[in-house]
Scaffold this motif. Structure first.
Motif, PDB file in Angstrom:
ATOM      1  N   VAL A 118      35.594   3.709 -38.738  1.00 15.66           N
ATOM      2  CA  VAL A 118      35.964   3.972 -37.336  1.00 15.66           C
ATOM      3  C   VAL A 118      36.762   2.770 -36.816  1.00 15.66           C
ATOM      4  O   VAL A 118      37.015   1.836 -37.574  1.00 15.66           O
ATOM      5  CB  VAL A 118      34.689   4.145 -36.474  1.00 15.66           C
ATOM      6  CG1 VAL A 118      33.822   5.287 -36.993  1.00 15.66           C
ATOM      7  CG2 VAL A 118      33.857   2.854 -36.449  1.00 15.66           C
ATOM      8  N   VAL A 124      37.091   8.400 -39.233  1.00 18.27           N
ATOM      9  CA  VAL A 124      37.163   9.085 -37.939  1.00 18.27           C
ATOM     10  C   VAL A 124      38.399   8.557 -37.215  1.00 18.27           C
ATOM     11  O   VAL A 124      38.473   7.376 -36.870  1.00 18.27           O
ATOM     12  CB  VAL A 124      35.894   8.829 -37.097  1.00 18.27           C
ATOM     13  CG1 VAL A 124      36.008   9.523 -35.734  1.00 18.27           C
ATOM     14  CG2 VAL A 124      34.645   9.288 -37.836  1.00 18.27           C
ATOM     15  N   SER A 172      37.002   3.941 -31.065  1.00 17.66           N
ATOM     16  CA  SER A 172      36.405   5.276 -31.199  1.00 17.66           C
ATOM     17  C   SER A 172      35.486   5.525 -30.014  1.00 17.66           C
ATOM     18  O   SER A 172      34.854   4.597 -29.494  1.00 17.66           O
ATOM     19  CB  SER A 172      35.576   5.365 -32.487  1.00 17.66           C
ATOM     20  OG  SER A 172      36.393   5.092 -33.601  1.00 17.66           O
ATOM     21  N   HIS A 173      35.388   6.781 -29.607  1.00 15.45           N
ATOM     22  CA  HIS A 173      34.509   7.097 -28.478  1.00 15.45           C
ATOM     23  C   HIS A 173      33.075   6.714 -28.813  1.00 15.45           C
ATOM     24  O   HIS A 173      32.642   6.831 -29.954  1.00 15.45           O
ATOM     25  CB  HIS A 173      34.579   8.598 -28.156  1.00 15.45           C
ATOM     26  CG  HIS A 173      33.806   8.954 -26.933  1.00 15.45           C
ATOM     27  ND1 HIS A 173      32.590   9.595 -26.973  1.00 15.45           N
ATOM     28  CD2 HIS A 173      34.074   8.718 -25.621  1.00 15.45           C
ATOM     29  CE1 HIS A 173      32.148   9.756 -25.739  1.00 15.45           C
ATOM     30  NE2 HIS A 173      33.021   9.243 -24.900  1.00 15.45           N
ATOM     31  N   ASN A 194      41.329   8.703 -34.091  1.00 16.55           N
ATOM     32  CA  ASN A 194      41.435   9.026 -32.658  1.00 16.55           C
ATOM     33  C   ASN A 194      42.742   9.737 -32.360  1.00 16.55           C
ATOM     34  O   ASN A 194      43.818   9.232 -32.653  1.00 16.55           O
ATOM     35  CB  ASN A 194      41.400   7.745 -31.817  1.00 16.55           C
ATOM     36  CG  ASN A 194      40.062   7.050 -31.899  1.00 16.55           C
ATOM     37  OD1 ASN A 194      39.021   7.694 -31.872  1.00 16.55           O
ATOM     38  ND2 ASN A 194      40.089   5.731 -32.020  1.00 16.55           N
ATOM     39  N   ASP A 204      38.946  12.995 -33.902  1.00 16.45           N
ATOM     40  CA  ASP A 204      38.401  13.183 -32.558  1.00 16.45           C
ATOM     41  C   ASP A 204      39.586  13.421 -31.620  1.00 16.45           C
ATOM     42  O   ASP A 204      40.215  12.488 -31.133  1.00 16.45           O
ATOM     43  CB  ASP A 204      37.595  11.943 -32.146  1.00 16.45           C
ATOM     44  CG  ASP A 204      36.956  12.122 -30.775  1.00 16.45           C
ATOM     45  OD1 ASP A 204      37.273  13.125 -30.096  1.00 16.45           O
ATOM     46  OD2 ASP A 204      36.144  11.260 -30.382  1.00 16.45           O
ATOM     47  N   ASN A 258      31.396  16.033 -31.980  1.00 15.43           N
ATOM     48  CA  ASN A 258      31.493  14.986 -33.004  1.00 15.43           C
ATOM     49  C   ASN A 258      30.230  14.958 -33.862  1.00 15.43           C
ATOM     50  O   ASN A 258      30.299  14.807 -35.089  1.00 15.43           O
ATOM     51  CB  ASN A 258      31.694  13.610 -32.341  1.00 15.43           C
ATOM     52  CG  ASN A 258      33.149  13.365 -31.961  1.00 15.43           C
ATOM     53  OD1 ASN A 258      34.066  13.909 -32.580  1.00 15.43           O
ATOM     54  ND2 ASN A 258      33.380  12.555 -30.937  1.00 15.43           N
ATOM     55  N   VAL A 272      30.634   8.493 -31.239  1.00 18.33           N
ATOM     56  CA  VAL A 272      30.692   8.377 -32.705  1.00 18.33           C
ATOM     57  C   VAL A 272      29.629   7.373 -33.174  1.00 18.33           C
ATOM     58  O   VAL A 272      28.827   7.659 -34.075  1.00 18.33           O
ATOM     59  CB  VAL A 272      32.110   7.965 -33.166  1.00 18.33           C
ATOM     60  CG1 VAL A 272      32.141   7.675 -34.662  1.00 18.33           C
ATOM     61  CG2 VAL A 272      33.118   9.058 -32.811  1.00 18.33           C
ATOM     62  N   LYS A 296      33.985  -0.831 -39.287  1.00 18.63           N
ATOM     63  CA  LYS A 296      35.015  -0.955 -38.242  1.00 18.63           C
ATOM     64  C   LYS A 296      36.338  -1.450 -38.805  1.00 18.63           C
ATOM     65  O   LYS A 296      36.426  -2.542 -39.359  1.00 18.63           O
ATOM     66  CB  LYS A 296      34.536  -1.911 -37.153  1.00 18.63           C
ATOM     67  CG  LYS A 296      33.432  -1.317 -36.329  1.00 18.63           C
ATOM     68  CD  LYS A 296      33.698  -1.483 -34.832  1.00 18.63           C
ATOM     69  CE  LYS A 296      32.652  -0.719 -34.045  1.00 18.63           C
ATOM     70  NZ  LYS A 296      31.843  -1.544 -33.176  1.00 18.63           N
ATOM     71  N   SER A 330      42.587   7.846 -28.413  1.00 18.39           N
ATOM     72  CA  SER A 330      41.426   7.041 -28.058  1.00 18.39           C
ATOM     73  C   SER A 330      41.120   7.192 -26.568  1.00 18.39           C
ATOM     74  O   SER A 330      42.008   7.510 -25.771  1.00 18.39           O
ATOM     75  CB  SER A 330      41.681   5.577 -28.388  1.00 18.39           C
ATOM     76  OG  SER A 330      42.731   5.082 -27.587  1.00 18.39           O
TER      77      SER A 330
END
Ligand SMILES: Cc1ncc(COP(=O)(O)O)c(C=O)c1O
Length: 482
Positions: free
Chosen positions: A185, A241, A189-190, A243, A272, A154, A193, A209, A246
């Motif tokens: 995002v 970004v 998100s992981h 997912n 991602d 990422n 990120v 967000k 997720s």
């Protein structure tokens, strides 16, 4: 391995052969034992300080311990990912055959920073990049590279995004106060990120967000509104970004809708797909990544849903030239032509200088196991998650957070009559007891303030019976928790 023989002949091939056979025997016996659902705890939980103290003693003992005994001890203290009741974090039980390839790479130790130091791995990476590029639906302009893990993957993509989307050469000149790059995002998100944004020195304002709906999917209807708000605050939005899927709930974002928005606003779409890109092998579940060919970059972890030992990640770029912009750096001691795009000198495009032969390890998986194998693996794990949700719903004392898209299920014990805080406490205590008791390894996650038990059905051997036993064990264990 006695200290004498080690000192006398550290590179003795016959000693290596002897020890090697012994270790393979130990590992084979281990595999036979652990895959047969023994009573052995999946995670032999130990207090961290106690375990560290134990290994302090082992270190002091030097080479007095037989190597085989040492390996047996390590196995005994390890989390057993090949145990069919390992249903915890998203790390695979690697195909043993592919683990052997990894073992070979550690001896050969060809680091693939430059072609000369890892020619085979680079040649194999090239072929895998072509294979996955085709599966994604990219044309031959696409290119990709391997990194040690999805977090680094990422970051690699995000650095390229910043470089491409900046009006000045941020790589050379650094961040400018008046140019604040932003990434759209979700709170699903992981964490890598958000961490990467901070590593890049962009600060938390760079994370725009977008709220999620009740299934933890990005609310694409709110993209425009949040974009405008960010722009009005002086942020130069660079990318969305998405997912696929997720981490917490395994939810896939709607790539088509996000790609439409990115096209309209000239933004980069980064997907991602660390966990969920295995669906590229599946006719049944590929629709979850419909539109993936429109992504500018995609991260795929082979050590999650593709049965390859970690770490092993591919970062794909729809326009392969973009990948060279990430680290537009001269290193004349490594590269004779620092400014040329050479696919075979991977350090031009990754964080790492020396790398493991990731290409060789992943290549082994796809050489010896065909697409049909991966299709059936993915389909069976995703199918089983759907069956598990039915089993949860058949029992009134359990509830599920969301219908699973992937092979990740969040659920909890809820016999009724408890407030939210009590329920959280009960479920945290439940997970604690379950993993300390050792019958299963499961994890937990928090969603909107609620604590959920979380399983990832990643082990190829986990069956419906295992999941039924999990529910029965949870129910029984819960009786002892107030
Ligand atoms: C969606 C997603 N992205 C990125 C990562 C990070 O990958 P890695 O652990 O390989 O660094 C994870 C790990 O769970 C993940 O689920």
């Amino acid at each position: 391995m006695s200290s004498n023989s080690f000192q006398q002949a550290p590179f003795d091939p016959e000693l290596f052969r002897e020890e090697g056979h012994r270790i393979i025997d130990i590992l084979s016996d281990y595999l036979r034992h652990i895959t047969a659902r023994p009573d052995t705890p999946v995670l032999p939980w130990q207090d961290p300080d106690k375990l560290a103290g134990h290994y302090a003693d082992i270190l002091k003992n030097g080479s007095n311990q037989e190597f085989g005994d040492f390996i047996r001890e390590v196995i005994g203290h390890s989390n057993h990912l090949h145990h069919p009741r390992y249903i915890g974090h998203q790390v695979t039980a690697p195909l043993p055959h592919v683990a052997l390839a990894q073992l070979c790479t550690t001896l050969l130790n060809n680091g693939a920073a430059v072609y000369e130091m890892g020619p085979v791995a680079m040649a194999m990476e090239r072929n895998l990049v072509r294979m996955f590029s085709g599966m994604i639906g990219y044309d031959d302009k696409a290119d990709g590279i391997f990194t040690h893990g999805g977090s680094a993957g990422n970051l690699t993509a995000m650095l390229a995004i910043r470089q491409v989307k900046s009006t000045h050469n941020v790589w050379e000149e650094g961040i400018r106060e008046e140019f604040r790059t932003g990434f759209m995002v979700t709170d699903q998100s992981h964490y890598s990120v958000a961490r990467n944004v901070k590593i890049m020195g962009l600060g938390k304002e760079a994370l725009i967000k977008i709220p999620c709906d009740s299934s933890f999917k990005m609310r694409t209807d709110l993209l425009e509104e949040h974009y405008e708000k960010a722009v009005n605050q002086g942020i130069t939005v660079a990318a969305v970004v998405a997912n696929s899927c997720s981490t917490a709930t395994g939810t896939y974002d709607n790539l088509e809708a996000i790609a439409d928005f990115c096209e309209k606003r000239n933004l980069w779409l980064h997907v991602d797909g660390a966990h969920g890109m295995g669906v590229l092998f599946s006719d049944k579940y590929r629709h979850l990544v419909k539109g993936i060919e429109r992504a500018d970059s995609v991260v795929i972890d082979f050590h999650k849903m593709l049965l390859v030992p970690g770490l092993n990640t591919m970062v794909m770029f729809r326009d392969g030239r973009r990948s060279y912009e990430t680290f537009a750096q001269k290193a004349s001691y490594l590269f004779r032509k620092p400014t040329e795009n050479e696919w075979f000198n991977s350090a031009k495009r990754t964080l790492e200088c020396t790398k493991s032969s990731l290409g060789f390890v992943a290549f082994t998986a796809f050489k010896y196991f065909d697409r049909e194998y991966f299709r059936s693996y993915i389909d069976s794990r995703y199918d089983l998650a759907r069956r598990f949700i039915e089993m949860i719903r058949e029992r009134v004392i359990f509830e599920a957070a969301v219908d699973p898209d992937a092979n990740i299920v969040c659920f909890r014990y809820n016999p009724g009559g408890n407030d939210s805080e009590t329920l959280n406490r009960i479920n945290a205590a439940l997970r604690d007891r379950i993993i300390r008791d050792g019958k299963f390894y499961i994890v937990q996650t928090e969603l909107d303030g609620k604590l959920w038990l979380r399983v990832t059905i990643i082990n190829p051997l986990t069956s419906e019976e295992d999941l039924l036993l999990l529910l029965e064990t949870l129910e029984e264990t819960a009786k002892g928790i107030q």
